[in-house]
Design a protein around this motif. Structure first.
Motif, PDB file in Angstrom:
ATOM      1  N   MET A   1      53.945  33.662  25.731  1.00  0.00           N
ATOM      2  CA  MET A   1      53.682  33.252  27.067  1.00  0.00           C
ATOM      3  C   MET A   1      52.342  33.967  27.392  1.00  0.00           C
ATOM      4  SD  MET A   1      56.813  35.256  29.355  1.00  0.00           S
ATOM      5  CE  MET A   1      56.804  36.872  28.613  1.00  0.00           C
ATOM      6  N   THR A   2      51.765  32.907  28.303  1.00  0.00           N
ATOM      7  CA  THR A   2      50.286  33.038  28.544  1.00  0.00           C
ATOM      8  C   THR A   2      50.550  33.515  30.045  1.00  0.00           C
ATOM      9  OG1 THR A   2      50.145  30.735  29.577  1.00  0.00           O
ATOM     10  CG2 THR A   2      49.190  31.245  27.335  1.00  0.00           C
ATOM     11  N   MET A   3      49.475  34.682  30.345  1.00  0.00           N
ATOM     12  CA  MET A   3      49.641  35.195  31.939  1.00  0.00           C
ATOM     13  C   MET A   3      48.693  34.422  32.883  1.00  0.00           C
ATOM     14  SD  MET A   3      51.244  38.226  32.063  1.00  0.00           S
ATOM     15  CE  MET A   3      52.172  39.333  30.665  1.00  0.00           C
ATOM     16  N   THR A   4      49.287  34.118  34.016  1.00  0.00           N
ATOM     17  CA  THR A   4      48.391  33.511  35.145  1.00  0.00           C
ATOM     18  C   THR A   4      47.570  34.553  35.816  1.00  0.00           C
ATOM     19  OG1 THR A   4      50.452  32.105  35.284  1.00  0.00           O
ATOM     20  CG2 THR A   4      48.741  31.902  36.831  1.00  0.00           C
ATOM     21  N   GLU A   5      46.412  34.000  35.824  1.00  0.00           N
ATOM     22  CA  GLU A   5      45.491  34.951  36.658  1.00  0.00           C
ATOM     23  C   GLU A   5      45.853  35.236  37.800  1.00  0.00           C
ATOM     24  OE1 GLU A   5      41.039  35.012  38.415  1.00  0.00           O
ATOM     25  OE2 GLU A   5      41.836  33.087  37.502  1.00  0.00           O
ATOM     26  N   THR A   6      46.143  36.547  38.508  1.00  0.00           N
ATOM     27  CA  THR A   6      46.486  36.855  39.809  1.00  0.00           C
ATOM     28  C   THR A   6      45.469  36.550  40.712  1.00  0.00           C
ATOM     29  OG1 THR A   6      46.308  39.024  39.504  1.00  0.00           O
ATOM     30  CG2 THR A   6      48.466  38.255  38.877  1.00  0.00           C
ATOM     31  N   ARG A   7      45.770  36.421  41.848  1.00  0.00           N
ATOM     32  CA  ARG A   7      44.621  36.202  43.021  1.00  0.00           C
ATOM     33  C   ARG A   7      45.171  36.600  44.369  1.00  0.00           C
ATOM     34  NH1 ARG A   7      44.213  30.097  44.812  1.00  0.00           N
ATOM     35  NH2 ARG A   7      43.133  31.373  46.519  1.00  0.00           N
ATOM     36  N   THR A   8      44.241  37.637  45.003  1.00  0.00           N
ATOM     37  CA  THR A   8      44.657  38.218  46.197  1.00  0.00           C
ATOM     38  C   THR A   8      43.936  37.766  47.332  1.00  0.00           C
ATOM     39  OG1 THR A   8      43.304  40.013  45.923  1.00  0.00           O
ATOM     40  CG2 THR A   8      45.476  40.359  45.163  1.00  0.00           C
ATOM     41  N   ASP A   9      43.479  36.562  47.189  1.00  0.00           N
ATOM     42  CA  ASP A   9      42.571  35.838  48.061  1.00  0.00           C
ATOM     43  C   ASP A   9      42.969  34.507  48.727  1.00  0.00           C
ATOM     44  OD1 ASP A   9      42.209  34.145  45.864  1.00  0.00           O
ATOM     45  OD2 ASP A   9      39.996  34.211  46.014  1.00  0.00           O
ATOM     46  N   TRP A  10      44.280  34.347  48.446  1.00  0.00           N
ATOM     47  CA  TRP A  10      45.173  33.396  49.166  1.00  0.00           C
ATOM     48  C   TRP A  10      44.953  33.118  50.582  1.00  0.00           C
ATOM     49  CZ3 TRP A  10      47.580  29.893  45.946  1.00  0.00           C
ATOM     50  CH2 TRP A  10      47.937  30.303  44.735  1.00  0.00           C
ATOM     51  N   THR A  11      44.528  31.924  51.018  1.00  0.00           N
ATOM     52  CA  THR A  11      44.326  31.603  52.369  1.00  0.00           C
ATOM     53  C   THR A  11      45.968  31.070  53.009  1.00  0.00           C
ATOM     54  OG1 THR A  11      44.022  29.126  52.043  1.00  0.00           O
ATOM     55  CG2 THR A  11      42.091  30.783  52.131  1.00  0.00           C
ATOM     56  N   ARG A  12      46.062  31.112  54.301  1.00  0.00           N
ATOM     57  CA  ARG A  12      47.403  30.658  54.814  1.00  0.00           C
ATOM     58  C   ARG A  12      47.307  29.202  54.693  1.00  0.00           C
ATOM     59  NH1 ARG A  12      50.358  33.055  60.009  1.00  0.00           N
ATOM     60  NH2 ARG A  12      50.078  35.157  59.579  1.00  0.00           N
ATOM     61  N   ALA A  13      46.285  28.316  54.740  1.00  0.00           N
ATOM     62  CA  ALA A  13      46.179  27.008  54.468  1.00  0.00           C
ATOM     63  C   ALA A  13      46.627  26.657  53.240  1.00  0.00           C
ATOM     64  CB  ALA A  13      44.899  26.279  54.597  1.00  0.00           C
ATOM     65  N   GLU A  14      46.370  27.433  52.125  1.00  0.00           N
ATOM     66  CA  GLU A  14      46.788  27.048  50.705  1.00  0.00           C
ATOM     67  C   GLU A  14      48.331  27.147  50.494  1.00  0.00           C
ATOM     68  OE1 GLU A  14      43.438  28.095  47.359  1.00  0.00           O
ATOM     69  OE2 GLU A  14      44.036  29.895  48.799  1.00  0.00           O
ATOM     70  N   ILE A  15      48.652  28.375  51.201  1.00  0.00           N
ATOM     71  CA  ILE A  15      50.150  28.448  50.983  1.00  0.00           C
ATOM     72  C   ILE A  15      50.999  27.716  51.813  1.00  0.00           C
ATOM     73  CG2 ILE A  15      51.897  30.374  51.785  1.00  0.00           C
ATOM     74  CD1 ILE A  15      49.763  32.531  50.953  1.00  0.00           C
ATOM     75  N   ALA A  16      50.406  27.389  53.071  1.00  0.00           N
ATOM     76  CA  ALA A  16      51.193  26.138  54.089  1.00  0.00           C
ATOM     77  C   ALA A  16      51.137  24.898  52.939  1.00  0.00           C
ATOM     78  CB  ALA A  16      50.332  25.886  55.043  1.00  0.00           C
ATOM     79  N   GLN A  17      50.161  24.584  52.173  1.00  0.00           N
ATOM     80  CA  GLN A  17      50.120  23.306  51.226  1.00  0.00           C
ATOM     81  C   GLN A  17      51.265  23.487  50.157  1.00  0.00           C
ATOM     82  OE1 GLN A  17      46.104  23.131  49.892  1.00  0.00           O
ATOM     83  NE2 GLN A  17      45.326  22.440  51.983  1.00  0.00           N
ATOM     84  N   LEU A  18      51.485  24.646  49.719  1.00  0.00           N
ATOM     85  CA  LEU A  18      52.492  24.795  48.818  1.00  0.00           C
ATOM     86  C   LEU A  18      53.913  24.618  49.229  1.00  0.00           C
ATOM     87  CD1 LEU A  18      51.684  28.028  47.069  1.00  0.00           C
ATOM     88  CD2 LEU A  18      51.446  25.824  46.003  1.00  0.00           C
ATOM     89  N   PHE A  19      54.062  25.125  50.834  1.00  0.00           N
ATOM     90  CA  PHE A  19      55.409  24.897  51.178  1.00  0.00           C
ATOM     91  C   PHE A  19      55.551  23.279  51.619  1.00  0.00           C
ATOM     92  CE2 PHE A  19      55.686  29.198  52.028  1.00  0.00           C
ATOM     93  CZ  PHE A  19      56.967  29.599  52.276  1.00  0.00           C
ATOM     94  N   ASP A  20      54.350  22.564  51.812  1.00  0.00           N
ATOM     95  CA  ASP A  20      54.419  21.219  52.056  1.00  0.00           C
ATOM     96  C   ASP A  20      54.680  20.251  51.167  1.00  0.00           C
ATOM     97  OD1 ASP A  20      54.132  21.747  54.844  1.00  0.00           O
ATOM     98  OD2 ASP A  20      51.957  21.245  54.798  1.00  0.00           O
ATOM     99  N   LEU A  21      54.327  20.906  49.665  1.00  0.00           N
ATOM    100  CA  LEU A  21      54.828  19.762  48.491  1.00  0.00           C
ATOM    101  C   LEU A  21      55.830  19.199  48.672  1.00  0.00           C
ATOM    102  CD1 LEU A  21      53.266  21.904  45.709  1.00  0.00           C
ATOM    103  CD2 LEU A  21      52.073  19.901  46.421  1.00  0.00           C
ATOM    104  N   PRO A  22      56.121  17.823  47.962  1.00  0.00           N
ATOM    105  CA  PRO A  22      57.396  17.358  47.691  1.00  0.00           C
ATOM    106  C   PRO A  22      58.304  18.343  46.996  1.00  0.00           C
ATOM    107  CG  PRO A  22      55.701  15.974  47.134  1.00  0.00           C
ATOM    108  CD  PRO A  22      54.877  17.217  47.486  1.00  0.00           C
ATOM    109  N   PHE A  23      59.600  18.608  47.066  1.00  0.00           N
ATOM    110  CA  PHE A  23      60.526  19.628  46.764  1.00  0.00           C
ATOM    111  C   PHE A  23      60.226  19.715  45.276  1.00  0.00           C
ATOM    112  CE2 PHE A  23      64.453  21.532  45.690  1.00  0.00           C
ATOM    113  CZ  PHE A  23      64.317  22.980  45.983  1.00  0.00           C
ATOM    114  N   THR A  24      60.365  18.567  44.468  1.00  0.00           N
ATOM    115  CA  THR A  24      60.488  18.648  43.086  1.00  0.00           C
ATOM    116  C   THR A  24      58.998  19.203  42.645  1.00  0.00           C
ATOM    117  OG1 THR A  24      59.999  16.296  43.336  1.00  0.00           O
ATOM    118  CG2 THR A  24      62.430  16.771  42.836  1.00  0.00           C
TER     119      THR A  24
END
Ligand code: SAM
Ligand code: DTB
Ligand code: SF4
Length: 338
Positions: A1-24
């Motif tokens: 397993m490789t560990m993903t780098e953790t970020r605490t600087d997420w923006t609301r826009a970035e998270i909104a973009q995740l929610f907006d992705l095609p579901f698959t």
């Protein structure tokens, strides 16, 4: 397993973009992050016990235990230490890894602390991880719990800062963040999440995940609850009148996926609401990175799926109970050794 780098600087826009992705696409990304950081077929089993039920002075609009709710839940005193330990022993026998104890308090009183400390020590001595959720904590109370060996403290932010104010008026989001800070400063692992399906908007769900993912350090555990509508509570009654307000399953899975992608090392717990969720929706949640559940047939006051149903689901999906250490704890151990 490789560990993903953790970020605490997420923006609301970035998270909104995740929610907006095609579901698959969203599911694929979440599943990728999941397997980079966790064994994807292993799910942590936690058991809940209400050690002090009902009569709570807070006005959380979803909760059957608030004095403001007309839910029929009877108020009890704090359970005897021995009775709690007996219940913990049963949970251990049933294969649970963590024992989570909840009290319907605004905050623990100093006179409650000796019994709480005894419970933490006793449950821990059985080889179970301990988690408590007792409401707001002062720094010295957090220190006492840390000294007793408490592994986790659960205190949810519940929703976005904006929607929070519409659900709870007796304590603020800032109060909650203070408690999380006190828990973290005492060296106790943080468990914090919230509820989806309270009539909030997509933007609120983005704000909820954003608040958690931009804490100075991600919570080690992130419970994502689906509202269990309880008759006699503000939200339970509201939803009964507007059934369409019930959270859409796919939107719930999107929220789980956003939690997994933004907080890669955290344990994401598929919490309340599983009882009324289809096997297919639960399977999508596991695919989206949920890797922890509450076992047993009761949550605090509400029903839960139950061990037989869960055993059948795990067999069907090829899931097993988590063995060994969780990634964030393993990370800390490595840091300490360096
Ligand atoms: N009294 C403590 C507190 O609020 O900090 C601990 C217990 S409280 C019941 C823990 C969490 O359970 C709440 O913050 C909320 O997120 C969740 N919860 C309570 N009632 C719920 C319901 N009806 N449906 C879904 N989640 C619920
Ligand atoms: C959390 O986020 N969910 C659990 C735990 N933390 C304490 C509680 C769920 C409560 C569900 C409603 C009930 O049982 O009354
Ligand atoms: Fe009290 Fe916790 Fe229920 Fe709020 S969620 S009313 S604080 S028991």
């Amino acid at each position: 397993m490789t560990m993903t780098e953790t970020r605490t600087d997420w923006t609301r826009a970035e998270i909104a973009q995740l929610f907006d992705l095609p579901f698959t696409e969203l599911l694929f990304r979440a599943a990728t992050v999941h397997r980079e950081n966790h064994p994807p077929e292993q799910v942590q089993l936690c058991t809940l016990l209400s050690i002090k039920t009902g009569g709570c002075p807070e006005d959380c609009g979803y909760c059957s235990q608030s004095v403001k709710a007309d839910s029929g839940v009877e108020a009890t005193k704090l359970m005897d230490v021995q009775a709690v330990l007996q219940s913990a022993a049963q949970a251990k026998d049933a294969g649970s890894q963590r024992f989570c104890m909840g009290a319907a308090w605004r905050n623990p009183k100093d006179r409650d602390m000796p019994a709480i400390v005894e419970i933490v020590k006793g449950v821990r001595a059985m080889g179970l991880e301990t988690c408590m959720t007792l409401g707001m904590l002062e720094p010295q109370q957090a220190e006492m719990l840390a000294e007793a060996g408490l592994d986790y403290y659960n205190h949810n932010i519940d929703s976005s800062p904006e929607y929070y104010e519409r659900v709870i008026t007796t304590r603020t989001m800032a109060d909650r963040l203070d408690t999380l800070h006190n828990v973290r400063s005492a060296g106790i692992n943080v468990c914090s999440g919230g509820i989806v399906g309270m009539g909030e908007t997509r933007e609120d769900r983005v704000g909820f995940i954003h608040t958690l993912a931009t804490l100075p350090q991600h919570p080690e555990s992130v419970p994502v609850n689906a509202l269990v509508p309880v008759k006699g509570t503000v939200l339970g009654d509201m939803l009964a009148d507007t059934p369409l307000a019930k959270i859409d399953d796919i939107e719930f899975v999107r929220t789980v996926a956003a939690a997994r992608i933004t907080m890669p090392l955290s344990m994401v717990r598929l919490s309340a609401g599983r009882e009324s969720m289809s096997e297919a929706t639960q399977a999508l949640c596991f695919m989206a990175g949920a890797n922890s559940i509450f076992t047993g047939d009761k949550l605090l006051t509400a029903p839960n799926a139950g061990d037989d149903k869960d055993a059948a689901l795990f067999a069907k999906l090829g899931l097993t109970a988590l063995q060994g250490e969780e990634p964030m704890r393993a990370c800390k151990a490595t840091e300490a050794a360096e």
